[in-house]
Scaffold this motif. Structure first.
Motif, PDB file in Angstrom:
ATOM      1  N   THR A 140      41.395  17.122 -26.671  1.00  0.00           N
ATOM      2  CA  THR A 140      41.408  16.164 -25.560  1.00  0.00           C
ATOM      3  C   THR A 140      40.360  15.060 -25.639  1.00  0.00           C
ATOM      4  O   THR A 140      40.493  14.056 -24.959  1.00  0.00           O
ATOM      5  CB  THR A 140      41.142  16.884 -24.225  1.00  0.00           C
ATOM      6  OG1 THR A 140      39.897  17.562 -24.329  1.00  0.00           O
ATOM      7  CG2 THR A 140      42.262  17.843 -23.885  1.00  0.00           C
ATOM      8  N   ASP A 141      39.268  15.288 -26.408  1.00  0.00           N
ATOM      9  CA  ASP A 141      38.136  14.371 -26.343  1.00  0.00           C
ATOM     10  C   ASP A 141      37.440  14.450 -24.971  1.00  0.00           C
ATOM     11  O   ASP A 141      36.742  13.520 -24.567  1.00  0.00           O
ATOM     12  CB  ASP A 141      38.572  12.921 -26.613  1.00  0.00           C
ATOM     13  CG  ASP A 141      37.484  12.098 -27.292  1.00  0.00           C
ATOM     14  OD1 ASP A 141      36.375  12.636 -27.505  1.00  0.00           O
ATOM     15  OD2 ASP A 141      37.732  10.931 -27.601  1.00  0.00           O
ATOM     16  N   TYR A 142      37.617  15.568 -24.269  1.00  0.00           N
ATOM     17  CA  TYR A 142      36.929  15.812 -23.004  1.00  0.00           C
ATOM     18  C   TYR A 142      35.458  15.431 -23.122  1.00  0.00           C
ATOM     19  O   TYR A 142      34.854  15.791 -24.122  1.00  0.00           O
ATOM     20  CB  TYR A 142      37.066  17.305 -22.699  1.00  0.00           C
ATOM     21  CG  TYR A 142      36.265  17.894 -21.569  1.00  0.00           C
ATOM     22  CD1 TYR A 142      36.571  17.594 -20.245  1.00  0.00           C
ATOM     23  CD2 TYR A 142      35.237  18.808 -21.836  1.00  0.00           C
ATOM     24  CE1 TYR A 142      35.858  18.196 -19.210  1.00  0.00           C
ATOM     25  CE2 TYR A 142      34.540  19.414 -20.792  1.00  0.00           C
ATOM     26  CZ  TYR A 142      34.851  19.088 -19.491  1.00  0.00           C
ATOM     27  OH  TYR A 142      34.160  19.682 -18.471  1.00  0.00           O
ATOM     28  N   GLU A 144      39.740  12.530 -37.139  1.00  0.00           N
ATOM     29  CA  GLU A 144      39.844  12.609 -35.690  1.00  0.00           C
ATOM     30  C   GLU A 144      40.565  11.367 -35.159  1.00  0.00           C
ATOM     31  O   GLU A 144      40.258  10.250 -35.569  1.00  0.00           O
ATOM     32  CB  GLU A 144      38.447  12.667 -35.056  1.00  0.00           C
ATOM     33  CG  GLU A 144      37.640  13.896 -35.430  1.00  0.00           C
ATOM     34  CD  GLU A 144      38.279  15.205 -34.976  1.00  0.00           C
ATOM     35  OE1 GLU A 144      38.847  15.220 -33.853  1.00  0.00           O
ATOM     36  OE2 GLU A 144      38.234  16.181 -35.742  1.00  0.00           O
ATOM     37  N   HIS A 145      41.481  11.580 -34.294  1.00  0.00           N
ATOM     38  CA  HIS A 145      42.269  10.549 -33.579  1.00  0.00           C
ATOM     39  C   HIS A 145      43.472  10.085 -34.404  1.00  0.00           C
ATOM     40  O   HIS A 145      44.593  10.288 -34.004  1.00  0.00           O
ATOM     41  CB  HIS A 145      41.421   9.358 -33.117  1.00  0.00           C
ATOM     42  CG  HIS A 145      40.170   9.764 -32.378  1.00  0.00           C
ATOM     43  ND1 HIS A 145      40.208  10.589 -31.280  1.00  0.00           N
ATOM     44  CD2 HIS A 145      38.842   9.498 -32.594  1.00  0.00           C
ATOM     45  CE1 HIS A 145      38.972  10.791 -30.840  1.00  0.00           C
ATOM     46  NE2 HIS A 145      38.121  10.158 -31.625  1.00  0.00           N
ATOM     47  N   ALA A 146      43.227   9.434 -35.569  1.00  0.00           N
ATOM     48  CA  ALA A 146      44.339   8.919 -36.388  1.00  0.00           C
ATOM     49  C   ALA A 146      45.398   8.272 -35.497  1.00  0.00           C
ATOM     50  O   ALA A 146      46.578   8.585 -35.579  1.00  0.00           O
ATOM     51  CB  ALA A 146      44.949  10.045 -37.234  1.00  0.00           C
ATOM     52  N   ALA A 171      40.382  21.075 -29.985  1.00  0.00           N
ATOM     53  CA  ALA A 171      39.771  20.733 -31.275  1.00  0.00           C
ATOM     54  C   ALA A 171      38.816  19.547 -31.215  1.00  0.00           C
ATOM     55  O   ALA A 171      38.312  19.115 -32.258  1.00  0.00           O
ATOM     56  CB  ALA A 171      40.865  20.470 -32.315  1.00  0.00           C
ATOM     57  N   HIS A 172      38.565  19.003 -30.016  1.00  0.00           N
ATOM     58  CA  HIS A 172      37.649  17.849 -29.955  1.00  0.00           C
ATOM     59  C   HIS A 172      37.141  17.660 -28.531  1.00  0.00           C
ATOM     60  O   HIS A 172      37.836  17.123 -27.677  1.00  0.00           O
ATOM     61  CB  HIS A 172      38.403  16.585 -30.422  1.00  0.00           C
ATOM     62  CG  HIS A 172      37.545  15.355 -30.507  1.00  0.00           C
ATOM     63  ND1 HIS A 172      37.709  14.402 -31.494  1.00  0.00           N
ATOM     64  CD2 HIS A 172      36.530  14.899 -29.732  1.00  0.00           C
ATOM     65  CE1 HIS A 172      36.831  13.423 -31.313  1.00  0.00           C
ATOM     66  NE2 HIS A 172      36.108  13.697 -30.252  1.00  0.00           N
ATOM     67  N   VAL A 173      35.927  18.119 -28.286  1.00  0.00           N
ATOM     68  CA  VAL A 173      35.317  17.920 -26.972  1.00  0.00           C
ATOM     69  C   VAL A 173      33.856  17.484 -27.117  1.00  0.00           C
ATOM     70  O   VAL A 173      33.270  17.600 -28.202  1.00  0.00           O
ATOM     71  CB  VAL A 173      35.338  19.215 -26.107  1.00  0.00           C
ATOM     72  CG1 VAL A 173      36.754  19.685 -25.868  1.00  0.00           C
ATOM     73  CG2 VAL A 173      34.493  20.315 -26.720  1.00  0.00           C
ATOM     74  N   HIS A 174      33.321  16.984 -26.013  1.00  0.00           N
ATOM     75  CA  HIS A 174      31.897  16.632 -25.921  1.00  0.00           C
ATOM     76  C   HIS A 174      31.343  17.385 -24.717  1.00  0.00           C
ATOM     77  O   HIS A 174      31.257  16.851 -23.615  1.00  0.00           O
ATOM     78  CB  HIS A 174      31.724  15.127 -25.733  1.00  0.00           C
ATOM     79  CG  HIS A 174      32.330  14.309 -26.829  1.00  0.00           C
ATOM     80  ND1 HIS A 174      31.608  13.863 -27.899  1.00  0.00           N
ATOM     81  CD2 HIS A 174      33.596  13.880 -27.028  1.00  0.00           C
ATOM     82  CE1 HIS A 174      32.405  13.180 -28.723  1.00  0.00           C
ATOM     83  NE2 HIS A 174      33.622  13.181 -28.208  1.00  0.00           N
ATOM     84  N   LEU A 175      30.992  18.635 -24.935  1.00  0.00           N
ATOM     85  CA  LEU A 175      30.562  19.499 -23.828  1.00  0.00           C
ATOM     86  C   LEU A 175      29.268  19.016 -23.189  1.00  0.00           C
ATOM     87  O   LEU A 175      29.115  19.075 -21.970  1.00  0.00           O
ATOM     88  CB  LEU A 175      30.302  20.915 -24.344  1.00  0.00           C
ATOM     89  CG  LEU A 175      31.416  21.940 -24.373  1.00  0.00           C
ATOM     90  CD1 LEU A 175      30.791  23.293 -24.673  1.00  0.00           C
ATOM     91  CD2 LEU A 175      32.191  21.980 -23.071  1.00  0.00           C
ATOM     92  N   LEU A 227      30.915  18.208 -40.190  1.00  0.00           N
ATOM     93  CA  LEU A 227      30.063  17.039 -39.973  1.00  0.00           C
ATOM     94  C   LEU A 227      30.932  15.927 -39.411  1.00  0.00           C
ATOM     95  O   LEU A 227      31.945  15.573 -40.001  1.00  0.00           O
ATOM     96  CB  LEU A 227      29.454  16.564 -41.296  1.00  0.00           C
ATOM     97  CG  LEU A 227      28.748  17.621 -42.140  1.00  0.00           C
ATOM     98  CD1 LEU A 227      28.142  16.952 -43.372  1.00  0.00           C
ATOM     99  CD2 LEU A 227      27.673  18.319 -41.306  1.00  0.00           C
ATOM    100  N   LYS A 228      30.513  15.371 -38.271  1.00  0.00           N
ATOM    101  CA  LYS A 228      31.328  14.346 -37.633  1.00  0.00           C
ATOM    102  C   LYS A 228      30.763  12.965 -37.893  1.00  0.00           C
ATOM    103  O   LYS A 228      29.610  12.681 -37.578  1.00  0.00           O
ATOM    104  CB  LYS A 228      31.357  14.622 -36.119  1.00  0.00           C
ATOM    105  CG  LYS A 228      31.721  13.455 -35.225  1.00  0.00           C
ATOM    106  CD  LYS A 228      33.220  13.296 -35.061  1.00  0.00           C
ATOM    107  CE  LYS A 228      33.630  12.146 -34.147  1.00  0.00           C
ATOM    108  NZ  LYS A 228      33.201  12.257 -32.761  1.00  0.00           N
ATOM    109  N   GLY A 229      31.599  12.097 -38.483  1.00  0.00           N
ATOM    110  CA  GLY A 229      31.223  10.701 -38.697  1.00  0.00           C
ATOM    111  C   GLY A 229      32.175   9.787 -37.943  1.00  0.00           C
ATOM    112  O   GLY A 229      33.300  10.170 -37.645  1.00  0.00           O
TER     113      GLY A 229
HETATM  114 ZN   LIG Z   1      35.153  12.166 -29.133  1.00  0.00          ZN
END
Ligand SMILES: [Zn+2]
Length: 561
Positions: free
Chosen positions: A445-447, A382-384, A83-87, A297-299
């Motif tokens: 993962t925030d990969y 995200e994260h919390a 649910a959270h990556v930076h490809l 939308l990601k802030g």
């Molecule tokens: Zn991230």
């Protein structure tokens, strides 16, 4: 055409329609669907599962053209949905040379040399991570050391601490750096006894060279993305919720056209962009294609724990004058959230500190009050990572999804206990609390911040221990969750977070055939063993995108070492 003939035709075509393209047999298939539990066999037609059950029940789907996969008792589950990556960032990292841990100058040179064939003459080769203090002869590498590898490629390699770099002669030439170039303000062009630059550039002197490195070309973006996608497939990740640049999304569109997408991707858009730009991109990128679409939308509302920049209600225990940094004025954030919510966007806010989490929840509450007709917005945090007990409950009341990355704890446990202090330990990575209090828990993962390997996340979620063990019983053990709950968060939870739960996250009829075959039955393992699980096959939409099953001996799962 006679009536009887027509009838025959209809019968024939419906018989053909009853034939599966692929049947899985003899498996331990964990469907993730409560009503189904585990099954032995699945039938797949095109992209979707059409039947699940015993081998006998599935038998009737087998026709002359059906491919049969005999699982020989192996464990199958829904593919992971990160649910959270930076490809894009991960892809660019793959195109650079990783010098981390090189144990000598010769090894550093060898690692660069090994990558030379990937780069045309004149193309920049960059990388990072060298550390001369690890070497038998601990001296800073020089321009001639790099020229020995290539004089045809400009090169720049950053030291592990990010405060200096070494360049080769061609890079210095391109940057116009000679013995006569003065040191920039706040930087050093290191020189030898004769006054010639050695190639070592400290602090702001790095920028003199770095600014000549071009932005990645569309081709380079595609190549990097393909490498990241391959890594996802090898790790059993079949869906990705991605935070990359728009240029990366365009490159992904190209890959899709070329039939090279091996995972389904929802691309986030930048929360701060003007509303008109966001609407145009939503229009251009679409919101319904299950392979590639735009999404939330990601802030970003605060910094991070590791750098003591997460926004906290009370100061950090180990920095009593510091409460971190809030990146928005709360009223401004509210207005932006209200406006974007009214325009029908899902919003996801990075919030790590307990103050940032509260401010984000306040903004979502304001949007609910301002736009009462908006239903099922599925806004997320995200994260919390640090959540005040008073705020945990608000996730449920406001229907805010908690999107968390359990594997972060494997690194963060080194500093997080000191940062929070004993009084706030219950605020830390509160998976159990939020699983109870938020409508949905989604895992990722925030990969490439963490490896994309989901088994590290599962291990972290059920143990709260370091990878090599300890603290005994886990840190804040009350917040451990069960393996089943962790699996749900990593499949159905993530699917819900991207409005895809109606077709992804479980293996039941009607759902996409996105599944993985594993080396072990996850539910039969000791937690430590989770870290050894291997993905043997990854299938997305009925298509095999990664396969190491063929090379596996025909033993039952769990017998391998
Ligand atoms: Zn991230």
């Amino acid at each position: 055409m006679g009536r009887a003939f027509l009838l025959l035709l209809i019968l024939a075509s419906s018989a053909a329609a009853q034939q599966a393209d692929l049947v899985l047999q003899n498996g331990v298939i964990y469907t993730g669907a409560r009503a189904l539990g585990r099954v032995e066999a699945l039938a797949i037609q095109g992209e979707r599962i059409v039947a699940a059950g015993t081998r006998k029940q599935i038998q009737r789907w087998i026709g002359p053209k059906t491919r049969i996969l005999d699982l020989q008792g192996r464990f199958v589950m829904p593919g992971f949905n990160d649910a959270h990556v930076h490809l894009g960032g991960a892809g660019r990292g793959k195109l650079t040379v990783d010098l981390t841990g090189a144990r000598s100058l010769a090894e550093m040179q060898e690692r660069i040399r090994a990558r030379l064939p990937e780069f045309a003459p004149g193309q920049w080769i960059v990388g990072r991570g060298w550390d001369h203090s690890l070497w038998p002869e601990p001296r800073i590498p020089t321009r001639p050391d790099l020229d020995a590898v290539s004089t045809k490629h400009p090169m720049l390699f950053e030291r592990v601490d990010g405060h200096s770099s070494v360049a080769n002669s061609l890079a210095l030439t391109i940057a116009g750096i000679t013995r006569d170039t003065p040191d920039p303000e706040g930087g050093d062009i290191v020189r030898d006894a004769q006054g010639e630059p050695t190639g070592w550039l400290k602090e702001r002197a790095e920028g003199l060279v770095a600014r000549h490195i071009p932005e990645p070309t569309p081709e380079e973006r595609k190549r990097g993305l393909e490498l990241s996608l391959r890594e996802a497939a090898q790790n059993g990740v079949t869906s990705l919720q991605d935070n990359s640049a728009w240029e990366d999304f365009l490159a992904l569109q190209e890959l899709k056209k070329e039939g090279k997408l091996t995972a389904r991707i929802t691309e986030w858009l930048p929360f701060n962009a003007p509303l008109e730009t966001l609407k145009a991109r939503r229009e251009q990128g679409g919101t319904t294609d299950p392979w590639l679409k735009t999404g939330a939308l990601k802030g970003v509302t605060d910094g991070s724990g590791g750098s003591h920049s997460a926004a906290m209600l009370e100061p950090f225990a180990d920095e009593p004058h510091n409460r971190g940094i809030l990146l928005y004025e709360p009223e401004q954030l509210k207005q932006m959230v209200i406006e974007r919510d009214a325009a029908g966007f899902q919003i996801t806010l990075h919030a790590i500190g307990d103050r940032a989490v509260r401010v984000a929840l306040d903004a979502f509450a304001a949007a609910r009050a301002a736009n009462p007709s908006r239903r099922d917005a599925r806004h997320k945090i995200e994260h919390a990572q640090f959540v005040h007990p008073d705020d945990a409950r608000r996730f449920g009341a406001l229907r805010v999804i908690a999107s968390m990355q359990p594997s972060h704890i494997l690194n963060d446990m080194r500093w997080a206990p000191a940062l929070l202090g004993p009084a706030r330990r219950r605020e830390a990575y509160p998976w159990k609390t939020l699983q109870k209090d938020s409508p949905v828990l989604a895992f990722g993962t925030d990969y490439p911040v963490e490896l994309i390997n989901p088994f590290r996340g599962l291990y972290a979620a059920v143990t709260r221990e370091f990878e090599d063990g300890g603290p005994v019983g886990g840190w804040v053990p009350e917040e451990k969750i069960s393996l089943e709950d962790a699996l749900r968060a990593y499949t159905q939870g993530s699917a819900t977070a991207e409005f895809e739960d109606h077709r992804k996250g479980t293996l039941r009829p009607g759902m996409f055939a996105d599944f993985i075959v594993l080396s072990h039955d996850l539910t039969q393992l000791q937690p430590r063993e989770l870290l050894r699980v291997q993905v043997l096959m990854t299938v997305v939409g009925g298509k095999v995108v990664f396969d190491r099953l063929q090379s596996q001996p025909a033993t039952r799962e769990g017998s391998r070492d």
